[in-house]
Design a protein around this motif. Structure first.
Motif, short mmCIF file in Angstrom:
data_model
loop_
_atom_site.label_atom_id
_atom_site.label_comp_id
_atom_site.label_asym_id
_atom_site.label_seq_id
_atom_site.Cartn_x
_atom_site.Cartn_y
_atom_site.Cartn_z
N ALA A 1 0.84 -1.19 0.00
CA ALA A 1 0.00 0.00 0.00
C ALA A 1 0.87 1.25 0.00
O ALA A 1 1.97 1.26 0.57
CB ALA A 1 -0.92 0.00 1.23
N TYR A 2 0.38 2.30 -0.65
CA TYR A 2 1.08 3.58 -0.69
C TYR A 2 0.04 4.68 -0.53
O TYR A 2 -1.02 4.65 -1.18
CB TYR A 2 1.84 3.75 -2.01
N ILE A 3 0.33 5.64 0.32
CA ILE A 3 -0.63 6.70 0.64
C ILE A 3 -0.04 8.05 0.28
O ILE A 3 1.12 8.34 0.59
CB ILE A 3 -1.01 6.68 2.13
N ILE A 4 -0.85 8.87 -0.40
CA ILE A 4 -0.47 10.26 -0.70
C ILE A 4 -1.56 11.17 -0.16
O ILE A 4 -2.75 10.92 -0.36
CB ILE A 4 -0.28 10.48 -2.21
N HIS A 5 -1.15 12.22 0.54
CA HIS A 5 -2.10 13.21 1.05
C HIS A 5 -2.13 14.39 0.08
O HIS A 5 -1.15 15.12 -0.06
CB HIS A 5 -1.68 13.67 2.45
N ASP A 6 -3.26 14.53 -0.60
CA ASP A 6 -3.39 15.58 -1.61
C ASP A 6 -4.87 15.88 -1.78
O ASP A 6 -5.68 14.97 -1.92
CB ASP A 6 -2.77 15.13 -2.94
N ASP A 7 -5.23 17.16 -1.76
CA ASP A 7 -6.63 17.53 -1.90
C ASP A 7 -7.15 17.33 -3.32
O ASP A 7 -8.36 17.34 -3.55
CB ASP A 7 -6.85 18.99 -1.48
N LYS A 8 -6.25 17.17 -4.29
CA LYS A 8 -6.64 16.92 -5.67
C LYS A 8 -6.17 15.52 -6.06
O LYS A 8 -4.97 15.27 -6.15
CB LYS A 8 -6.06 17.97 -6.61
N VAL A 9 -7.13 14.63 -6.28
CA VAL A 9 -6.80 13.23 -6.55
C VAL A 9 -5.93 13.09 -7.79
O VAL A 9 -4.93 12.37 -7.80
CB VAL A 9 -8.10 12.40 -6.70
N GLU A 10 -6.31 13.79 -8.86
CA GLU A 10 -5.55 13.70 -10.11
C GLU A 10 -4.10 14.12 -9.90
O GLU A 10 -3.16 13.47 -10.39
CB GLU A 10 -6.21 14.57 -11.18
N HIS A 11 -3.90 15.22 -9.16
CA HIS A 11 -2.55 15.70 -8.89
C HIS A 11 -1.75 14.68 -8.10
O HIS A 11 -0.56 14.44 -8.36
CB HIS A 11 -2.60 17.04 -8.15
#
Length: 293
Positions: free
Chosen positions: A213-223
């Motif tokens: 699993a890999y997690i990214i915190h970003d308010d824009k999913v595409e970005h």
């Protein structure tokens, strides 16, 4: 045997799509249907009928040349190829052919040069309208073995685990590693327990031990997804786009279609119909509350 439909305009992008599919399904019995479309003319009088006949002949000649090109290297005996011409535009032609017979995948090359992101392209139209799995291959894609696969999901992305069957088959055939990529935001924040539960559920279905699993915190999913693609080796990105209403199309809210307009890597979109209320007088019903992967 997998049945694969390719709508080609004889561009480098569509040729690259065939080459990628040949590698992706190199150990899988597959029947390729390669179709070229040409636009209809307004008036079917003698002159336009002759022009249509000339268009069809030119299309058939180019298809013969393309077929010789894509089969110039040794191909497995379990791969077959057929070609056809069709009046119309690619997306509606694909829809019509899918109504006539089932295809496991629609295959399309993407250059990102045509139309606009708001109006979409052939690739984004295939994702929106074709009720099957869609494989989009950018013209710049490298033709090489698929070793690194990324599945971009959120907790509610997979309603029916059997939607992942094509991915399961590819993982088993390629022995590839799968990364489950989750983008979280302040609005849609997921706990570590939710993400871990999701990973275990998917890994158990796929029967694969090479899942992380890999997690990214970003308010824009595409970005967030593009940021991952820019910083990691990815051979294939897999998403599950939910069917969208006309309003969603106008507002351009689908993350998958944005990614497919100018794809960084080959993208496989897995078809999973959204549950629809029984509204017989309406063909499209907006699904509220789903992140539009």
């Amino acid at each position: 045997m997998k049945k694969i439909l390719l709508l080609t305009d004889f561009s480098d992008a569509s040729k690259k799509a065939i080459s990628f599919a040949q590698v992706l399904f190199d150990h899988t019995p597959a029947a390729f249907r390669i179709v070229n479309t040409y636009p209809p003319l307004a008036d079917l009088n003698y002159g336009t009928a002759a022009m249509l006949e000339a268009e069809e002949e030119a299309s058939q000649l180019q298809l013969t040349k393309l077929l010789a090109e894509v089969t110039s290297q040794p191909i497995p005996a379990y791969h077959t190829y057929k070609t056809a011409t069709s009046i119309g535009e690619p997306v509606s032609t694909a829809e019509r052919l899918l109504h006539q017979e089932p295809f496991d995948f629609v295959l399309v090359g993407a250059s990102g040069r045509h139309s606009s992101q708001l109006l979409g392209s052939t690739a984004t139209g295939m994702i929106r309208d074709c009720r099957t799995n869609v494989l989009i291959v950018p013209a710049a894609a490298q033709i090489k073995p698929v070793r690194e696969i990324v599945l971009a999901v959120n907790v509610t992305s997979v309603n029916d685990m059997d939607t992942l069957l094509p991915l399961k088959e590819i993982l088993a055939d390629k022995g590839a590693k799968l990364t489950i990529l989750t983008i979280t935001s302040q609005k849609n924040k997921l706990t570590s327990a939710e993400i871990e539960q999701q990973r275990d559920r998917i890994a158990n279905y796929l029967q694969s031990e090479r899942v992380e699993a890999y997690i990214i915190h970003d308010d824009k999913v595409e970005h967030g997804i593009n940021d991952y693609l820019d910083t990691h080796q990815v051979d294939l990105l897999v998403t599950i786009p939910h069917q969208k209403s006309l309003l969603d199309v106008i507002l351009n809210t689908s993350v998958t279609r944005k990614l497919a307009f100018k794809p960084h890597v080959p993208i496989l979109t897995l078809y999973e119909p959204d549950p629809q209320p029984d509204y017989p007088d309406y063909e499209e019903v907006s699904v509220i509350g789903l992140i539009p992967y």
